[in-house]
Design an enzyme around this catalytic site. Sequence first.
Site, PDB file in Angstrom:
ATOM      1  N   ARG A 222       0.845  -1.183   0.000  1.00  0.00           N
ATOM      2  CA  ARG A 222       0.000   0.000   0.000  1.00  0.00           C
ATOM      3  C   ARG A 222       0.891   1.248   0.000  1.00  0.00           C
ATOM      4  O   ARG A 222       1.952   1.263   0.641  1.00  0.00           O
ATOM      5  CB  ARG A 222      -0.882   0.018   1.249  1.00  0.00           C
ATOM      6  CG  ARG A 222      -2.031  -0.981   1.216  1.00  0.00           C
ATOM      7  CD  ARG A 222      -3.112  -0.560   0.233  1.00  0.00           C
ATOM      8  NE  ARG A 222      -4.290  -1.380   0.326  1.00  0.00           N
ATOM      9  CZ  ARG A 222      -4.661  -2.289  -0.581  1.00  0.00           C
ATOM     10  NH1 ARG A 222      -3.915  -2.505  -1.650  1.00  0.00           N
ATOM     11  NH2 ARG A 222      -5.779  -2.964  -0.434  1.00  0.00           N
ATOM     12  N   HIS A 270      -1.697   1.039  -9.690  1.00  0.00           N
ATOM     13  CA  HIS A 270      -2.366   0.070  -8.802  1.00  0.00           C
ATOM     14  C   HIS A 270      -3.110  -1.002  -9.625  1.00  0.00           C
ATOM     15  O   HIS A 270      -4.306  -1.210  -9.448  1.00  0.00           O
ATOM     16  CB  HIS A 270      -3.346   0.797  -7.850  1.00  0.00           C
ATOM     17  CG  HIS A 270      -3.663  -0.008  -6.611  1.00  0.00           C
ATOM     18  ND1 HIS A 270      -3.760   0.548  -5.361  1.00  0.00           N
ATOM     19  CD2 HIS A 270      -3.916  -1.332  -6.443  1.00  0.00           C
ATOM     20  CE1 HIS A 270      -4.059  -0.399  -4.473  1.00  0.00           C
ATOM     21  NE2 HIS A 270      -4.153  -1.545  -5.115  1.00  0.00           N
TER      22      HIS A 270
HETATM   23  C1  GLV Z   1      -6.075  -4.309  -4.088  1.00  0.00           C
HETATM   24  O1  GLV Z   1      -5.165  -3.596  -3.817  1.00  0.00           O
HETATM   25  C2  GLV Z   1      -6.684  -5.257  -3.185  1.00  0.00           C
HETATM   26  O2  GLV Z   1      -6.645  -5.057  -1.961  1.00  0.00           O
HETATM   27  O3  GLV Z   1      -7.212  -6.258  -3.684  1.00  0.00           O
END
Ligand code: GLV
Length: 307
Positions: A222, A270
Amino acid sequence: MTVLYKADPVRGALWAERFAQLAPEIQFRVWPDLGDRAAVRYLVAWQPGDLALTLPNLEVVFSVGAGVDQLDLSQIPAHLPVVRMLEPGIVEGMVEYVTEAVLAIHRDLFDYALQQQARAWQPLPLCAAASRRIGVLGLGMLGTAVLERLRLFGFACAGWSRSQHDIEGVACYAGEAGLDAMLARTDVLICLLPLTDATRGLLCRRVFDRLPRGASLVHVGRGAQLVSGDLLDALQSGQIHSAVLDVTDPEPLPTDHPLWTQPRVRITPHIASATRPESAVDAVLENLRLHRAGERMNGLIDRTRGY
Ligand code: GLV
């Protein structure tokens, strides 16, 4: 009985199809089409906000993603179990992304990209995979799967977790002291930790300084785990050679952020992996079965620990 879904509606339609096929007896609804609130027993959500507080007969909250840090647990009644997504689609995507990143680093592709810009034909010495030391932070389903794949290439693999793990062919480290020991032998550091108070800001100068000089970072945890100023300093000094970042803080990364223009930093939005509707529905249905049978669900989180 209703399962209510509150996340990306396009994918929600795929979830609905699969539910209709496999469990036609369950009403599957996509928020904001709530129907009868009292009938909602299960909520599958990315960011539910305070929705869970408004569903009187709710029994379980499922995160649609592997992480649960985006859920505000104070908005989920304390007695409700919270479950993160463990499904093979997420694992496969993550293994692909990390494998590609590690191979790109291992085969000096960052340097070759710069050489190409300069039209320089300059072979660099090859390093055998066995001499390239990989260190994975986080030994859950994702970290373990990544290590199992990287092992097949012959890399020297290690992993670190809060508690001791045992993975064949992988040197496993645990706890505070174990972290320093693993960092000292890591050329490519991969972060797959959940975001908790203990991991926020973990990827900072202290950690970078403990890596061998010229190590690389692959960050797929993260964004808030990385202190980006410390990474920029480490890149500047050569302590860190290159970084592959799939997560940033904030997301999206502001257009004027200095990380965008670093020559040895690769940024993706992401996308390392995502929940795959088909296999995710199978995982949720299995958990509904376990829950109704009074058994422990897969991915049940410890709310005090945060993952
Ligand atoms: C994405 O980052 C998830 O948590 O699946």
